[in-house]
Design a protein around this motif. Structure first.
Motif, PDB file in Angstrom:
ATOM      1  N   ALA A  59       1.031  -1.225   0.033  1.00 20.48           N
ATOM      2  CA  ALA A  59      -0.129  -0.157  -0.250  1.00 20.48           C
ATOM      3  C   ALA A  59       0.427   1.025   0.586  1.00 20.48           C
ATOM      4  N   LYS A  60       1.699   0.919   0.855  1.00 18.57           N
ATOM      5  CA  LYS A  60       3.208   2.458   0.898  1.00 18.57           C
ATOM      6  C   LYS A  60       4.232   2.693  -0.248  1.00 18.57           C
ATOM      7  N   GLY A  61       3.719   1.762  -1.184  1.00 18.16           N
ATOM      8  CA  GLY A  61       4.648   1.334  -2.079  1.00 18.16           C
ATOM      9  C   GLY A  61       6.746   1.658  -1.357  1.00 18.16           C
ATOM     10  N   ARG A  62       6.993   1.053  -0.862  1.00 19.00           N
ATOM     11  CA  ARG A  62       8.014   0.641   0.006  1.00 19.00           C
ATOM     12  C   ARG A  62       8.576   0.032  -1.145  1.00 19.00           C
ATOM     13  N   PRO A  63      10.042   0.503  -0.504  1.00 16.30           N
ATOM     14  CA  PRO A  63      10.797  -0.120  -1.587  1.00 16.30           C
ATOM     15  C   PRO A  63      11.993  -1.377  -1.068  1.00 16.30           C
ATOM     16  N   PRO A 147       3.811   1.805  10.116  1.00 16.14           N
ATOM     17  CA  PRO A 147       4.742   2.922   9.929  1.00 16.14           C
ATOM     18  C   PRO A 147       3.924   3.603  10.258  1.00 16.14           C
ATOM     19  N   SER A 148       4.259   4.986   9.406  1.00 12.97           N
ATOM     20  CA  SER A 148       3.547   6.495   8.643  1.00 12.97           C
ATOM     21  C   SER A 148       2.709   5.927   7.871  1.00 12.97           C
ATOM     22  N   ALA A 149       0.528   6.843   7.983  1.00 16.82           N
ATOM     23  CA  ALA A 149      -0.028   6.295   6.722  1.00 16.82           C
ATOM     24  C   ALA A 149       0.071   7.217   5.731  1.00 16.82           C
ATOM     25  N   ASN A 150       1.309   7.081   4.428  1.00 17.11           N
ATOM     26  CA  ASN A 150       1.437   8.042   4.063  1.00 17.11           C
ATOM     27  C   ASN A 150       2.113   7.252   2.657  1.00 17.11           C
ATOM     28  N   PRO A 151       2.585   7.088   1.002  1.00 20.57           N
ATOM     29  CA  PRO A 151       3.090   6.443   0.433  1.00 20.57           C
ATOM     30  C   PRO A 151       3.950   7.203   0.449  1.00 20.57           C
ATOM     31  N   ILE A 155       5.386  13.030   2.340  1.00 22.57           N
ATOM     32  CA  ILE A 155       4.998  13.947   4.360  1.00 22.57           C
ATOM     33  C   ILE A 155       4.109  13.036   4.914  1.00 22.57           C
ATOM     34  N   SER A 156       4.745  12.381   5.709  1.00 20.73           N
ATOM     35  CA  SER A 156       3.232  11.627   7.042  1.00 20.73           C
ATOM     36  C   SER A 156       2.557  12.315   7.361  1.00 20.73           C
ATOM     37  N   PRO A 157       1.011  11.933   7.815  1.00 20.94           N
ATOM     38  CA  PRO A 157      -0.523  11.823   7.918  1.00 20.94           C
ATOM     39  C   PRO A 157      -0.471  12.647   9.003  1.00 20.94           C
ATOM     40  N   VAL A 184       4.956  14.783  15.392  1.00 23.36           N
ATOM     41  CA  VAL A 184       6.593  14.019  14.599  1.00 23.36           C
ATOM     42  C   VAL A 184       5.972  12.936  14.781  1.00 23.36           C
ATOM     43  N   GLU A 185       6.883  11.912  14.161  1.00 24.83           N
ATOM     44  CA  GLU A 185       6.823  10.753  14.996  1.00 24.83           C
ATOM     45  C   GLU A 185       7.371  10.851  15.954  1.00 24.83           C
ATOM     46  N   SER A 186       7.778   9.478  16.542  1.00 24.84           N
ATOM     47  CA  SER A 186       7.968   8.744  17.846  1.00 24.84           C
ATOM     48  C   SER A 186       9.316   9.173  18.450  1.00 24.84           C
ATOM     49  N   SER A 234      16.516  11.192   1.620  1.00 28.55           N
ATOM     50  CA  SER A 234      15.133  11.934   1.705  1.00 28.55           C
ATOM     51  C   SER A 234      13.757  11.002   2.040  1.00 28.55           C
ATOM     52  N   HIS A 235      13.229  11.309   2.795  1.00 31.60           N
ATOM     53  CA  HIS A 235      12.302  10.642   3.399  1.00 31.60           C
ATOM     54  C   HIS A 235      11.337  10.782   3.283  1.00 31.60           C
ATOM     55  N   TYR A 236      10.915  12.236   4.190  1.00 32.50           N
ATOM     56  CA  TYR A 236       9.351  13.064   4.214  1.00 32.50           C
ATOM     57  C   TYR A 236       9.527  14.201   3.853  1.00 32.50           C
ATOM     58  N   ALA A 237       9.255  13.909   2.003  1.00 28.10           N
ATOM     59  CA  ALA A 237       9.682  14.681   0.816  1.00 28.10           C
ATOM     60  C   ALA A 237       7.996  15.106   0.243  1.00 28.10           C
TER      61      ALA A 237
END
Ligand code: TXA
Ligand code: MG
Length: 332
Positions: A59-63, A147-151, A155-157, A184-186, A234-237
């Protein structure tokens, strides 16, 4: 098997008893449900089911398979999955429920899918403070990998609308319950070595943790692949280019300010006009989502490196990092 969510509409649930009960039922059957925590919205799956956890990556398209955080309802629930120690006891007493994740050795018979740990013999666990997250964990009575619910890479939601904008049609449901308070995340602390290590700055200031431990946190060795999993730069871009430490905007840029100067154009925003880092953290991702939608490059004011400023600057540096370049840290 989890249902094929690709073609399905994502249900918007509310935080009522029936909404929570439906969300727990979906998790139990292996579906993905996004839910609010005090940090960001998580994309949850039953952490005991490999099929459900695999669906998070799809769902996230995490590589790659980065290890995920297992969310549990209480210290007692955490102890079913990890080997506890005195540091964990001290930190959990002081900060759980809350924006702190502890990495501990997996316990025998832990029941957690290998996809959650990415094959490591440690597990990241956290007891979230958000009442809706608490209720969902109680209703499921089991660990939720989230994980955070973003592709991946976006940017994290911090609202259900952000989640829908990124993942609608790809997950079964979102439990909508307002904006996340911390933003912001924990903070992640590793407790598997000779000393507690700060693995990721986050919503709990490192200074507060050090005060309770009575010793400074070690910092992670950026070149050690075992202690730095999945830290792509490059993670929260946002889509738009981000320029850091900008004392003012250049022509064509939107300004994301902090403190007194907050810009003068319609697209300018301030993370906190009174220069409050807690308020700035809560506003960070929402403001980046908003500015990103303006379709112009973003100039960001300097942010102090103290307290939650460490987490804010960490996320901003990732947002500003060049895309498609090799990460300076090993990615797994
Ligand atoms: O606030 C948060 O932590 C949010 C909400 C939803 O709880 N969750 C979150 O999860 O940020 P995620 O998957 O985006 O971040 C997990 C981080 C990754 O950077 C990963 O490398 C680290 O935790 N991690 C997970 N398990 C680990 C382990 N066993 N050892 C070291 N790091 C680990
Ligand atoms: Mg994330």
């Amino acid at each position: 098997m989890p249902q094929e969510t690709d073609q399905k509409a994502t249900q918007m649930l509310d935080a009522s008893a029936s909404g929570i009960s439906r969300a727990a039922q979906l998790l139990r059957q292996g579906d993905l449900v996004s839910f609010p925590t005090e940090t960001v919205y998580g994309l949850g799956a039953d952490a005991r089911r490999g099929d459900a956890v695999a669906a998070i990556y799809a769902a996230k398209g995490r590589p790659s398979f980065n290890p995920l955080i297992a969310h549990v309802a209480s210290v007692e629930a955490a102890k079913r999955h990890v080997i506890w120690n005195p540091w964990a006891e001290t930190l959990a007493r002081a900060f759980w429920p809350g924006p702190l994740t502890l990495v501990l050795p997996l316990a025998p018979g832990h029941g957690i899918s290998e996809l959650v740990t990415a094959g490591l013999d440690t597990l990241a666990v956290r007891v979230p403070a958000h009442p809706t997250a608490q209720k969902l964990l109680a209703a499921l009575d089991g660990p939720v990998a989230a994980p955070s619910a973003n592709p991946s890479g976006r940017i994290s939601p911090t609202t259900a609308q952000h989640v829908m904008a990124g993942l609608a049609g790809r997950i079964a449901a979102v439990v909508a319950d307002g904006a996340c308070g911390v933003g912001v995340e924990s903070t992640i602390v590793g407790l598997t070595g000779e000393a507690p290590v700060l693995l990721r700055p986050g919503g709990l200031a490192a200074e507060e943790i050090e005060a309770v431990l009575g010793q400074p946190l070690a910092t992670r060795d950026l070149h050690d692949p075992l202690t730095a999993p999945g830290q792509l730069l490059s993670h929260y871009a946002p889509q738009e280019r981000v320029r850091l430490n900008a004392t003012s905007a250049r022509a064509g840029e939107c300004y994301l300010g902090f403190g007194r100067y907050s810009g003068a154009r319609a697209c300018d925003l301030s993370l906190s006009t009174r220069g409050d880092l807690v308020e700035a953290a809560a506003n960070l991702f929402g403001h980046l989502h908003h500015l990103d939608a303006q379709g112009q490059p973003i100039a960001v004011a300097p942010i102090p490196e103290t307290g939650l400023g460490a987490a804010i600057n960490d996320r901003l540096r990732r947002a500003a990092a060049p895309r498609d370049e090799p990460s300076p840290t090993p990615s797994k």
